[in-house]
Design a protein around this motif. Structure first.
Motif, PDB file in Angstrom:
ATOM      1  N   THR A  44      -9.751 -10.323   2.744  1.00 67.00           N
ATOM      2  CA  THR A  44     -10.442  -9.629   3.839  1.00 67.00           C
ATOM      3  C   THR A  44     -11.052 -10.619   4.824  1.00 67.00           C
ATOM      4  N   GLY A  45     -11.570 -11.741   4.311  1.00 70.62           N
ATOM      5  CA  GLY A  45     -12.112 -12.764   5.217  1.00 70.62           C
ATOM      6  C   GLY A  45     -11.027 -13.364   6.092  1.00 70.62           C
ATOM      7  N   TYR A  46      -9.872 -13.627   5.488  1.00 67.31           N
ATOM      8  CA  TYR A  46      -8.732 -14.161   6.252  1.00 67.31           C
ATOM      9  C   TYR A  46      -8.297 -13.151   7.305  1.00 67.31           C
ATOM     10  N   ALA A  47      -8.290 -11.864   6.934  1.00 64.78           N
ATOM     11  CA  ALA A  47      -7.898 -10.822   7.883  1.00 64.78           C
ATOM     12  C   ALA A  47      -8.862 -10.766   9.066  1.00 64.78           C
ATOM     13  N   ILE A  48     -10.152 -10.901   8.815  1.00 65.15           N
ATOM     14  CA  ILE A  48     -11.139 -10.893   9.907  1.00 65.15           C
ATOM     15  C   ILE A  48     -10.894 -12.078  10.845  1.00 65.15           C
ATOM     16  N   CYS A  49     -10.645 -13.250  10.249  1.00 67.40           N
ATOM     17  CA  CYS A  49     -10.392 -14.439  11.072  1.00 67.40           C
ATOM     18  C   CYS A  49      -9.149 -14.265  11.934  1.00 67.40           C
ATOM     19  N   LEU A  50      -8.124 -13.654  11.351  1.00 70.20           N
ATOM     20  CA  LEU A  50      -6.906 -13.419  12.114  1.00 70.20           C
ATOM     21  C   LEU A  50      -7.168 -12.495  13.298  1.00 70.20           C
ATOM     22  N   VAL A  51      -7.926 -11.416  13.059  1.00 65.80           N
ATOM     23  CA  VAL A  51      -8.220 -10.464  14.130  1.00 65.80           C
ATOM     24  C   VAL A  51      -9.064 -11.124  15.216  1.00 65.80           C
ATOM     25  N   ILE A  52     -10.052 -11.925  14.818  1.00 67.77           N
ATOM     26  CA  ILE A  52     -10.892 -12.618  15.798  1.00 67.77           C
ATOM     27  C   ILE A  52     -10.050 -13.562  16.656  1.00 67.77           C
ATOM     28  N   ALA A  53      -9.034 -14.154  16.031  1.00 69.64           N
ATOM     29  CA  ALA A  53      -8.159 -15.080  16.759  1.00 69.64           C
ATOM     30  C   ALA A  53      -7.129 -14.350  17.604  1.00 69.64           C
ATOM     31  N   GLY A  54      -7.161 -13.021  17.596  1.00 73.95           N
ATOM     32  CA  GLY A  54      -6.244 -12.254  18.409  1.00 73.95           C
ATOM     33  C   GLY A  54      -4.989 -11.804  17.692  1.00 73.95           C
ATOM     34  N   GLU A  55      -4.878 -12.137  16.417  1.00 73.68           N
ATOM     35  CA  GLU A  55      -3.699 -11.744  15.637  1.00 73.68           C
ATOM     36  C   GLU A  55      -4.013 -10.448  14.881  1.00 73.68           C
ATOM     37  N   THR A  56      -4.249  -9.400  15.626  1.00 69.56           N
ATOM     38  CA  THR A  56      -4.731  -8.144  15.051  1.00 69.56           C
ATOM     39  C   THR A  56      -3.745  -7.539  14.069  1.00 69.56           C
ATOM     40  N   GLU A  57      -2.496  -7.431  14.445  1.00 69.38           N
ATOM     41  CA  GLU A  57      -1.522  -6.784  13.571  1.00 69.38           C
ATOM     42  C   GLU A  57      -1.358  -7.558  12.266  1.00 69.38           C
ATOM     43  N   LYS A  58      -1.325  -8.892  12.355  1.00 70.07           N
ATOM     44  CA  LYS A  58      -1.190  -9.702  11.144  1.00 70.07           C
ATOM     45  C   LYS A  58      -2.428  -9.555  10.254  1.00 70.07           C
ATOM     46  N   GLY A  59      -3.585  -9.491  10.909  1.00 68.21           N
ATOM     47  CA  GLY A  59      -4.826  -9.333  10.143  1.00 68.21           C
ATOM     48  C   GLY A  59      -4.856  -8.014   9.397  1.00 68.21           C
ATOM     49  N   ILE A  60      -4.486  -6.922  10.088  1.00 64.54           N
ATOM     50  CA  ILE A  60      -4.503  -5.604   9.445  1.00 64.54           C
ATOM     51  C   ILE A  60      -3.449  -5.537   8.344  1.00 64.54           C
ATOM     52  N   SER A  61      -2.274  -6.119   8.597  1.00 60.80           N
ATOM     53  CA  SER A  61      -1.221  -6.143   7.575  1.00 60.80           C
ATOM     54  C   SER A  61      -1.680  -6.902   6.333  1.00 60.80           C
ATOM     55  N   THR A  62      -2.365  -8.027   6.536  1.00 60.14           N
ATOM     56  CA  THR A  62      -2.904  -8.816   5.409  1.00 60.14           C
ATOM     57  C   THR A  62      -3.913  -7.993   4.613  1.00 60.14           C
ATOM     58  N   LEU A  63      -4.771  -7.267   5.331  1.00 57.99           N
ATOM     59  CA  LEU A  63      -5.794  -6.431   4.679  1.00 57.99           C
ATOM     60  C   LEU A  63      -5.161  -5.340   3.826  1.00 57.99           C
ATOM     61  N   GLU A  64      -4.193  -4.646   4.391  1.00 56.81           N
ATOM     62  CA  GLU A  64      -3.631  -3.463   3.737  1.00 56.81           C
ATOM     63  C   GLU A  64      -2.754  -3.795   2.539  1.00 56.81           C
ATOM     64  N   LYS A  65      -2.298  -5.051   2.430  1.00 57.26           N
ATOM     65  CA  LYS A  65      -1.435  -5.429   1.304  1.00 57.26           C
ATOM     66  C   LYS A  65      -2.120  -5.216  -0.043  1.00 57.26           C
ATOM     67  N   ILE A  66      -3.437  -5.355  -0.083  1.00 57.83           N
ATOM     68  CA  ILE A  66      -4.133  -5.257  -1.376  1.00 57.83           C
ATOM     69  C   ILE A  66      -5.011  -4.012  -1.468  1.00 57.83           C
ATOM     70  N   ARG A  67      -4.878  -3.081  -0.523  1.00 60.39           N
ATOM     71  CA  ARG A  67      -5.756  -1.908  -0.543  1.00 60.39           C
ATOM     72  C   ARG A  67      -5.601  -1.096  -1.821  1.00 60.39           C
ATOM     73  N   THR A  68      -4.367  -0.882  -2.249  1.00 69.76           N
ATOM     74  CA  THR A  68      -4.141  -0.057  -3.449  1.00 69.76           C
ATOM     75  C   THR A  68      -4.896  -0.618  -4.647  1.00 69.76           C
ATOM     76  N   LYS A  69      -4.904  -1.932  -4.753  1.00 67.70           N
ATOM     77  CA  LYS A  69      -5.567  -2.571  -5.902  1.00 67.70           C
ATOM     78  C   LYS A  69      -7.084  -2.490  -5.804  1.00 67.70           C
ATOM     79  N   HIS A  70      -7.613  -2.450  -4.582  1.00 67.97           N
ATOM     80  CA  HIS A  70      -9.076  -2.535  -4.400  1.00 67.97           C
ATOM     81  C   HIS A  70      -9.668  -1.297  -3.751  1.00 67.97           C
ATOM     82  N   GLN A  71      -8.962  -0.176  -3.791  1.00 66.87           N
ATOM     83  CA  GLN A  71      -9.416   0.987  -3.036  1.00 66.87           C
ATOM     84  C   GLN A  71     -10.710   1.595  -3.571  1.00 66.87           C
ATOM     85  N   GLN A  72     -11.116   1.225  -4.808  1.00 63.96           N
ATOM     86  CA  GLN A  72     -12.392   1.709  -5.341  1.00 63.96           C
ATOM     87  C   GLN A  72     -13.494   0.650  -5.295  1.00 63.96           C
ATOM     88  N   ASP A  73     -13.176  -0.499  -4.696  1.00 67.04           N
ATOM     89  CA  ASP A  73     -14.109  -1.629  -4.654  1.00 67.04           C
ATOM     90  C   ASP A  73     -14.970  -1.521  -3.395  1.00 67.04           C
TER      91      ASP A  73
END
Length: 949
Positions: free
Chosen positions: A841-870
């Motif tokens: 999630t930290g890497y995804a935030i950095c990507l979005v801040i750097a303007g790489e929004t789609e890559k950041g969101i894609s990075t975030l969503e890759k692990i959502r299933t595993k952490h959806q209750q976290d």
């Protein structure tokens, strides 16, 4: 490389100074973590209990008349349990009537008369069925939770509706919302009476509707409470359609314990505390308050007992009380998560413990557990009665507490004048059996002839149950003439009355009656009296050796075992030979027990091995336990040459026997162990493989890593894959880490990838650098970010392969606005552990801040299933979408995109709060959420934040 101790030398003096406060704190507040999450946290002052249950009266309800089994809540479940039969409702109302009766100002007050259950039919009643105040770990540290099981009865004429958002709790003066359970808390279990309760699935209800004349049973769980050994005041408030329901959990559980305190003994020296209800982790605090009430009355001794109606007591709470009773006040440890018994209670005795009744023996005053309250009182007051003047003892005997009278008579008899002998004799005929027994024993303290005559009459013609007491009174008397009388009675009495006398004399062996005992070593019908023989052995009587030789050849197995037990402990040649002959004959008879095994381990006689091997082949006459014992013994007394004989029998053995065989081969250091261990691992049989793997880990052959890699690649079983990877992780070497990384990257499914990540985590936690991650987390809890950063940097200097340290440092840099540096740290962490929630999630935030929004969101969503209750992942996900919203607004994106990002950010933030995220101070100032600060829905979420004191 990652575990080499030289890296620790990299610590600078400056950083050691940084770490010193936390190290001292961890030492002073060290917390002992147990299997179920129990700890020993720092002590805090006790808090007062306040509040009550508010009831709403209304019209009479209608109920179903069908009868079913009464409702008994067991494990928590997310579904609401409905209680609607007449029998169930009546039982609930009866329980409430009991609670009302036992709700009184002090524990010294007797309970009020129990009201008729029907008198509560028109009320709305929230009955607390179960409550547990426990510990859990949310991943950042230890904290407490409160789980309450409540049955809400609707006695009104209208349905009652309660919504989730209208439920809250005030615990220790702080408000807590009724939210979703954190994922880690769902894994917790606790013991309640004889039940094991799981919190799995105990999610809060969305809406609770209770029809008139029915009840609903639900679980109310509140997490992330402050850490404290003392139980705080806990009040749950429910805003319902019928008005507010206020549940005082402490007060209800205090009543449910049904504790009654009485002052007993001379000068009210003792507090008798009788529990007639449920003792749990909530009302344990009230039990301690009961001890405090005693100490305020200058009472230093207490007896805690259970009413016979109580059938079960929580094992952890019992352990707490027993440990407290066994230690003097200055040495009492803090037990698990429970409050402390006041040091003013100098002596604590326990009695009538459910499931342990009748296990303790009378007369053993060193024990703190007794079969009855009378026995416990006797032990607690013995020294006091021995010092009291005669007039006070007589008052106790005449008008004292019924349970204390036997103790006064037993221990105070020596203080009574001879003129009181007739009174004591009269009491031997009492219908109160404990009092009669004490009177009989008390007669031994008098030298007067009437006392002796009464004891003689009891032994020769009195009640049989009093004969042992009369014999004990004479045998233990300080007067020699009493013992002479007893020895003469031994000769004169009828045979059936002789055995109790012999038992008493054998239990108190003295040289004065050794020769007399030697005349009664054999039963009239034949056979040796082992209790008499035991006394002669203790006294060293010359007849003992011959009797032992006769006994060890006896036809009676009990007699033989007794003689073997004595002879096997002796070192003379004759005794050892007799014991060895017995051992060999026992093996021939198919007999095998721990005492025999212990002896054979000591002697290591070569004649034993063939007999043990023969036992292994005789599967029809020997049990699995016996054969396992034989294999274990072979491993202890044989050498490596026996390995082949054992290995050849492997296929004929049962699973448990095979496991024992593997242990024996390893103990023998037999060459057959390694190939057989590899075979077991490749077999896929989890039980056999586990034993083989443990053996391999202990033997640690040079090619162990190669063996494990080959096995893990051959396995199709998930369980075996998991265990093999854990074993690789336990090796803790750089090569093991590289292998696990390779297995993780090559994995074709998430399950096996998770196994590899779990093994890598196990490996990392054994790194010397990981301790600094724990210390950094401790500093973060204290809001000391600079010190936490120092610890993360030290951890990375010690071991650069710790993704938690990279992620931790990256997160701190992110909060400081150092985005390029944070991105670099997160990238390294993700490379080491692609499932690390903070790193991804930290890497995804950095990507979005750097303007790489789609890559950041894609990075975030890759692990959502595993952490959806976290809750932490969901909060960080909200930050990612909030930053995406910020980027979209700066770049003049369309309204649809802006609304989508805003909606996703608010959705994840709300889900995070529902699952336990509660750092609202940070939410208000988190720069990642700044784009949401003026949104009405965001403001509404903040308004629901618990108010601080």
């Amino acid at each position: 490389m990652c575990h080499h101790p030289r890296y620790v030398l990299l610590l600078t003096v400056r950083r050691l100074v940084v770490l010193l406060p936390v190290l001292l704190t961890l030492i002073c507040e060290r917390q002992e973590v147990h299997a179920a999450g129990d700890v020993v946290p720092a002590k805090r002052p006790a808090r007062a209990v306040a509040g009550n249950v508010i009831l709403v009266q209304n019209e009479s309800p209608q109920r179903s008349s069908s009868k079913t089994t009464p409702s008994q809540p067991a494990a928590p479940a997310s579904e609401i349990k409905t209680i609607n039969t007449e029998e169930e409702i009546h039982k609930l109302l009866e329980s409430w009537a009991q609670r009302e009766a036992w709700d009184r100002p002090t524990f010294f007050d007797p309970p009020r008369p129990v009201a008729e259950a029907n008198s509560f039919q028109k009320q709305i009643i929230p009955l607390v069925e179960m409550a547990n105040y426990g510990w859990w770990n949310d991943g950042t540290g230890l904290m407490r939770y409160l789980a309450v099981n409540v049955s809400i009865y609707n006695g009104s004429a209208e349905p009652i509706v309660i919504r989730k958002d209208d439920v809250s709790a005030n615990i220790g003066g702080k408000d807590y919302p009724f939210g979703n359970l954190p994922q880690r808390l769902k894994l917790m279990q606790f013991q309640y009476e004889e039940k094991s309760i799981s919190l799995k699935g105990a999610e809060p209800f969305a809406e609770l509707s209770i029809a008139p004349g029915t009840a609903s049973n639900v679980w109310l769980v509140f997490a992330k409470l402050e850490t404290d050994n003392n139980v705080p005041p806990s009040v749950i408030t429910m805003k319902s359609s019928a008005g507010p329901l206020v549940i005082d959990v402490n007060r209800q559980m205090k009543s449910a314990m049904k504790l009654r305190i009485e002052l007993v003994g001379p000068r009210a020296l003792l507090g008798l505390m009788t529990i007639s209800g449920i003792l749990n982790t909530v009302n344990a605090q009230d039990l301690c308050r009961g001890y405090e009430e005693l100490s305020l009355k200058k009472v230093e001794r207490a007896v805690t007992c259970w009413d016979l109606s109580v059938k079960q007591v929580n094992s952890q709470l019992l352990s707490w009380l027993m440990t407290t009773a066994q230690q003097p006040p200055g040495n009492r440890p803090q037990i698990n998560y429970l409050p402390e018994v006041p040091a003013a209670i100098q002596e604590l005795q326990l009695a009538s413990i459910p499931n342990q009744r009748d296990q303790s023996k009378r007369g053993n005053s060193s024990k703190v557990v007794h079969p009855t309250a009378a026995d416990a009182i006797s032990a607690a007051l013995a020294d006091a009665y021995r010092l009291l003047p005669a007039d006070e003892i007589l008052r106790e005997i005449e008008s004292g507490h019924p349970l204390a009278k036997p103790a006064a008579l037993l221990h105070g008899a020596a203080r009574l004048p001879s003129s009181e002998v007739p009174r004591v004799i009269a009491l031997t005929r009492s219908e109160d059996q404990p009092l009669a027994k004490s009177a009989v024993l008390a007669l031994g303290e008098f030298s007067e002839q009437p006392a002796i005559d009464e004891l003689k009459a009891i032994i020769t013609s009195g009640k049989m149950e009093l004969v042992p007491d009369a014999a004990e009174a004479l045998a233990t008397s300080r007067y020699r003439q009493h013992q002479d009388v007893l020895l003469q009675l031994l000769k004169d009495v009828q045979p059936e009355r002789r055995d109790p006398i012999l038992t008493v004399l054998s239990a108190t062996p003295k040289a004065a009656w050794a020769n007399v005992l030697a005349n009664y070593t054999h039963q009239p019908q034949g056979g040796i009296r082992t209790e008499v023989l035991s006394a002669l052995v203790v006294l060293g009587h010359p007849a003992a050796q011959g009797l032992l030789e006769e006994s060890i050849r006896s036809d009676n197995a009990t007699t033989r075992k007794f003689a073997f037990d004595v002879l096997s402990r002796r070192s003379d040649r004759k005794s050892r030979e007799l014991a060895m002959d017995y051992a060999l004959a026992s093996l021939d008879r198919g007999e095998f027990d721990p005492l025999l095994e212990q002896f054979l381990r000591q002697v290591r006689d070569p004649r034993v091995l063939p007999k043990l091997m023969a036992r292994l082949d005789n599967s029809s006459t020997n049990s699995t336990a016996d054969r396992s014992g034989a294999i274990r013994l072979i491993g202890a007394i044989a050498d490596a040459s026996a390995g082949k004989e054992l290995a050849d029998r492997f296929d004929s053995f049962k699973p448990q026997e095979r496991n024992q065989l593997m242990l024996a081969l390893r103990e023998l250091k037999a060459p057959e162990f390694l190939p057989l261990a590899i075979r077991c691992i490749e077999s896929g049989d989890l039980s056999q493989a586990s034993s083989a793997l443990q053996g391999l880990m202990q033997e640690s052959p040079p090619d162990l890593l190669s063996i494990l890699e080959k096995a893990v690649r051959k396995q199709d079983s998930n369980n075996m894959q998991q265990q093999l990877m854990q074993m690789i992780g336990q090796l803790g070497t750089p090569a093991a880490r590289e292998l696990l990384l390779k297995l993780r990257d090559e994995a074709k499914d998430d399950t096996r990838r998770d196994y590899a990540n779990a093994a890598l985590l196990n490996l990392r936690q054994r790194s010397p650098g990981y301790q600094f991650i724990y210390q950094a987390q401790h500093y973060l809890q204290q809001k000391q970010k600079k010190s936490a950063l120092e610890c993360f940097e030290i951890a990375l200097e010690v071991d650069e392969y710790l993704p938690e340290a990279w992620a931790g440092r990256g997160n701190l840099r992110l909060q400081e606005g150092k985005f390029p540096e944070a991105r670099g740290d997160f990238e390294k962490s993700v490379a080491l552990d692609p499932t690390n929630s903070l790193a991804v999630t930290g890497y995804a935030i950095c990507l979005v801040i750097a303007g790489e929004t789609e890559k950041g969101i894609s990075t975030l969503e890759k692990i959502r299933t595993k952490h959806q209750q976290d809750d932490q992942y969901l909060y960080n996900a909200a930050c990612v979408y909030s930053r995406a919203l910020e980027h979209a607004m700066k770049n003049m994106a369309g309204e649809e995109v802006i609304n989508r990002y805003k909606g996703l950010a608010l959705k994840d933030l709300k889900a995070s709060i529902e699952r336990g995220f509660d750092d609202f101070d940070w939410v208000k100032k988190d720069p990642d959420l700044k784009p949401l600060e003026n949104d009405p829905e965001f403001k509404a979420l903040l308004e629901k934040a618990p108010k601080k004191e």
